[in-house]
Design a protein around this motif. Structure first.
Motif: not given
Length: 279
Positions: A5, A59, A93-94
């Protein structure tokens, strides 16, 4: 190696489609849910404790993805595993935060592994492709690899998809070297990832309002256009009955068949960026 990020100083990417937070059932055992501007897939019958997560969204979306899974399956249990179509920031993203909650294996193509074990970064987004604001801002998007090597596994060489009986993975490079799509021949169901999408992903207006149209892989991040064209041909030749893509609404039946044929017949005009079209 920067954190995923870092380009945004831990801020959220401020793009949301009208479908963000909503889901739709593709088959009785396949459901997709829109996380801002990208689709996350959940494989498994409603209520089952044996399910698989396909891609991990944007994210800062760990809680929302877990909530969507709980809503789909009726419990807060973890998946059997996670399968990745590729490792771009809007698809993983996660992933790292989810793995802090879930001790589960992650599967990807061997050519995608270097972007997932901390050894390589993707090229920065290309703002010179035509299309709109999403393209123009793409150099700001996270492009750094991540390191989940402790949970990472190469997809089986025989084409099987772990925990997804009857499915096979298909190498569909172009957007990234190790991009894969998932296909179930018995009912013609395709999870295409970003091999092709059903929204013009470069245009902020079309992304926000989800205007459905067949499109090639997102131009600003696609690495090999010759391979990308061949991958669209590979998927078209399967004659899928229904497809869920990484971006946009699912497409099925005659609309899908005709759209894929159109994309192949007009690939240079519809898919290639202006700065790569033959002159």
């Amino acid at each position: 190696m920067k954190h995923l990020d870092s380009d945004f100083s831990d801020s959220h990417l401020p793009f949301y489609s009208v479908h963000s937070g909503k889901g739709e059932e593709v088959r009785n055992d396949l459901y997709y849910w829109t996380n801002q501007i990208v689709n996350v897939c959940f494989y498994g019958i409603t209520g089952s404790r044996e399910w698989v997560l396909i891609d991990c969204g944007m994210p800062h979306s760990k809680e929302k993805i877990m909530e969507a899974a709980e809503e789909r399956f009726g419990h807060s249990g973890k998946p059997l595993g996670i399968v990745l179509t590729h490792g771009h920031f809007d698809h993983v993203g996660s992933l790292e935060p989810l793995l802090e909650e879930w001790d589960v294996p992650v599967y990807a193509h061997e050519l995608e592994i270097p972007y997932l074990n901390g050894k390589m970064d993707y090229p920065k987004g290309d703002p010179t492709v035509d299309g709109g604001l999403v393209s123009e801002l793409s150099p700001l998007y996270p492009h750094h690899g991540i390191d989940v090597s402790g949970k990472l596994h190469v997809l089986p060489a025989n084409g099987a998809v772990p925990f997804m009986e009857g499915w096979k993975w298909i190498h569909t490079p172009g957007h990234t070297p190790g991009h894969v799509s998932l296909y179930r021949e018995s009912d013609g169901t395709l999870i295409a990832g970003d091999a092709f999408v059903t929204v013009k992903q470069e245009s902020l207006y079309k992304v926000v309002f989800q205007k459905k149209q067949i499109s090639g892989p997102p131009k600003y991040f696609t690495m090999d256009w010759k391979a990308a064209r061949e991958s669209v041909m590979t998927l078209s030749n399967l004659n899928p009955k229904i497809a869920v893509t990484g971006h946009g609404e699912m497409m099925e039946g005659k609309e899908l068949e005709e759209s894929l044929r159109y994309l192949l017949d007009h690939f240079d005009e519809e898919a290639l960026p202006a700065n790569r079209k033959p002159h």
